[in-house]
Write an enzyme that holds these catalytic residues in place. Sequence first.
Site, PDB file in Angstrom:
ATOM      1  N   HIS A 262     -28.849  10.542  28.891  1.00  0.00           N
ATOM      2  CA  HIS A 262     -30.006  11.422  29.106  1.00  0.00           C
ATOM      3  C   HIS A 262     -30.028  11.939  30.550  1.00  0.00           C
ATOM      4  CE1 HIS A 262     -34.277  12.637  28.291  1.00  0.00           C
ATOM      5  NE2 HIS A 262     -34.376  12.470  29.594  1.00  0.00           N
ATOM      6  N   GLU A 263     -29.934  11.017  31.494  1.00  0.00           N
ATOM      7  CA  GLU A 263     -29.974  11.439  32.900  1.00  0.00           C
ATOM      8  C   GLU A 263     -28.742  12.263  33.262  1.00  0.00           C
ATOM      9  OE1 GLU A 263     -32.740  11.156  34.412  1.00  0.00           O
ATOM     10  OE2 GLU A 263     -33.636   9.759  32.968  1.00  0.00           O
ATOM     11  N   HIS A 266     -29.613  15.802  32.592  1.00  0.00           N
ATOM     12  CA  HIS A 266     -30.370  16.390  33.702  1.00  0.00           C
ATOM     13  C   HIS A 266     -29.447  16.682  34.889  1.00  0.00           C
ATOM     14  CE1 HIS A 266     -34.406  16.041  32.114  1.00  0.00           C
ATOM     15  NE2 HIS A 266     -34.352  14.735  31.959  1.00  0.00           N
ATOM     16  N   GLU A 292     -35.455  19.300  29.922  1.00  0.00           N
ATOM     17  CA  GLU A 292     -35.483  18.278  28.881  1.00  0.00           C
ATOM     18  C   GLU A 292     -34.560  18.672  27.724  1.00  0.00           C
ATOM     19  OE1 GLU A 292     -37.066  15.747  29.994  1.00  0.00           O
ATOM     20  OE2 GLU A 292     -36.897  14.442  28.243  1.00  0.00           O
TER      21      GLU A 292
END
Lengths: 498, 498
Positions: A262-263, A266, A292
């Site tokens: 997830h990170e 980003h 997101e």
Amino acid sequence: MQTWDRFKAIQKKLKAYSLALNIASWDSNTEAPKKCFPYRAEMLSIISGESFALETSPEYVGAVEAMYEARENLSAQDREEVIQAKRTLDKILKIPKDVYTDYVKLLNMSQRIWEDAKENDDYDLFKPYLEKIVATQKQLVTYRHDTSDPYNVLLDDFEAGMSMEKYDAFFDAIKTELVPFVKEVLAARPNKKPAFIEAFYDKADQKRFVEKLMAIFQYDTDRGLLKESVHPFTWNTHSQDVRFTVRYLENFVFSSIFAAIHELGHALYEMNIAEALDTTNLNTGTSMGIHESQSRFYENIIGRDKAFWSKHYQALQDMFPKQLSDVSLDDFYLGINWVEESCIRVEADELTYPLHILIRYEMERAIFNDGIDVETLPKLWNHKMKTYLNIEPSTASEGILQDVHWSGGAFGYFPTYALGSAYAAQFYDTMQKDLDFTALLEAGDLKPINDWLKDKIHQFGKLKSPEQLLLDVTGEPFNPQYYIRYLKEKYRALYLKG
Amino acid sequence: MQTWDRFKAIQKKLKAYSLALNIASWDSNTEAPKKCFPYRAEMLSIISGESFALETSPEYVGAVEAMYEARENLSAQDREEVIQAKRTLDKILKIPKDVYTDYVKLLNMSQRIWEDAKENDDYDLFKPYLEKIVATQKQLVTYRHDTSDPYNVLLDDFEAGMSMEKYDAFFDAIKTELVPFVKEVLAARPNKKPAFIEAFYDKADQKRFVEKLMAIFQYDTDRGLLKESVHPFTWNTHSQDVRFTVRYLENFVFSSIFAAIHELGHALYEMNIAEALDTTNLNTGTSMGIHESQSRFYENIIGRDKAFWSKHYQALQDMFPKQLSDVSLDDFYLGINWVEESCIRVEADELTYPLHILIRYEMERAIFNDGIDVETLPKLWNHKMKTYLNIEPSTASEGILQDVHWSGGAFGYFPTYALGSAYAAQFYDTMQKDLDFTALLEAGDLKPINDWLKDKIHQFGKLKSPEQLLLDVTGEPFNPQYYIRYLKEKYRALYLKG
């Protein structure tokens, strides 16, 4: 072009302050010793004060206003810079300084109170603060806009272009299509949660696997680093310095694996922004929702795909033979997409996650537009949980007190989480027309996917608005049906086929 | 007392800038990814520029000058604050802002280049930067003083009151007394270096032992932390945030052990400064020399004493049984005080260490006062090594590129290292009259020693000058003979007794 130079010169100073504060905040959130904070807080507030004074100085405001008037004569990039600057100024200029200062003080206090309230499962402790924050937020909006719908302003703050009207349509689709679908899936799901999900996984080995993932996703360690913190986050100052953190739970390995992916989503977004934008105010992701969309694209669409693990599962098994050697790829795939009723948003699976957001959206809407009393909020929360997710929190800490957002005044933020997932599904639909997605995952070749996202989305930073991006990339405006369809197809195949 | 308030208000802002820059520098030196530096250097130079502009503003300068004129009416502490501020202003006031800003940028870049140059053993890479730094340093001095001896100015910058004349006398004593003594010791020393010194010691275990040392020396982990970096250093912003780094060489465990004890000496000094001084410009060690006296007191006088290890050697053996279980305490004591010709200053033993500094002092003297060309520096370096230490570096990385100092513009710094050792020996002589030093080490009770140093030296920060401290603590001015005597007694007993 003297005004332009003045604008850029002051902007550069603002960026310098911001870099310094950012680095301090990275330090504060990852390693600073606990007794350093009182002195540090006092000193850093001096720096933010300097920055605020400069940003609201007649010299800077005058330059921005003048450039804004003349924006039609500017290049597309310069125009976008000015619009961004104007947008920020509009948010802060009209608020009287003492009102703002009082509000910051209130938020500081509230966050501490919220922590206590959550720890002691005591909503009444937090209630008066929540009430005051909502009242102040409404008041703050009136300084900026003549509106009877303050929530619309807040929604637009977090995602430019969004409104209750648009979100209503989106969440209606979730409510009518996903709520019953989730019930169907849960009814069909095997009862016993596979044991390997919550087995013991050594922390140091988890870290080694996260480092493997960094390589798999082509994260450039010359431009960033991995660290540990209580809550995972991505941190960036410019395209050449983008870092992220995860945490390692020894009885829940998926936490570090999927937080990392997830990170990484980003982080790759920030790293891929054109370096030329580093000297502008456009060198970051264009919105919360688009950001997101990238983190969730990586986490869910890539990271929870069977084709991805068909390539990398062996490496994970090799790292954790005791826990996984008897677990087949199919069982592992089911495990990482295990659907369940749960109270806590951050632990929710991909399918039930939007229902958690649906609840928060409806709560915020009721608070701001229907003026519902804070007294009745926990009851309403629990009722919605029961209705949509068929589970009821037994404590306020597991219910309305679970999230930090409201104590920090961040109303209108939650909906961007679900919006991001929906954007991701729409991008995914287009991507599949250009790339053989599954074949690439099976081959472990993420470069074409990274390149596609960089080329179509990342490189532009704030140069394109979310709406513009959607249109340019997918050829149509935001359409929630891609998301609904993606979820239904994936989870139907997983749970309802037999 | 309006002028005083103005002085304090601006000083507070300066301290805020300094905190921000300091945190960034900690990040740069411990973990920042390598590609972040060009942008970061540019942005941070804006912050230093702001700070510089404020410190040289008519408002602040006027306040300092006025308070300085009226200093006799101030309390001792306030007076010392004003004197420090005046001293700093005298150093910078005459330097044009853009020259200073460019210099800061140059140094930021140079440190990065130096790291590359050292890693790739490429002096030519670093040479142009070194040349530019030296030229700028000379130029900076000419703004401040009408002097034909710029090096004197730099020496006084690092140790108030010192000059070439005084250092010449000090280093003459080292040259005439220690150089021949070292040759005597080396001739008498057994040929075979004990194998355990360079055996393999696991890095993670070394770290665990360093953490043990932190506890032994009563380092407060609520007010600091340990990290790893290429070159060990101590970092501090105020008494509540004092950190340090070491590095772990798996074939030389003494590196991390004694670097840790050394840095702990620096760190305890900073942590023990009266917290009340945190709001002043007096909240740091009074001089480089006094700082080094504390680090070397801890490293050598405590850390290389047999009594200290009579208490803690067992713990080290337990951590590294394979390497040390057959090594007696006596052999270990000889090992940690093993004297040898070596190329690297930071790995040098206590006895040859001042000869490494002698070389650097003479090099800097030649660079600044004899205008020697940067081209010829490596040759000169190697020649001096041969003369004093009878060894010649085979690479630039092991020779002239080994130290970070020059890349940071720190000329005049090195001599304070040897001076610090000499101060330490003089303090030690006095301490032994108050405390049963050996008995305390044998009992593992460092508190009385820490308290003695805190009480007599640490707590005062910059309230007392080095000269004043020496006089107050030991009853006489600096006298290098304590140092010469201490070294000769210790190493005669170790090597020349038989």
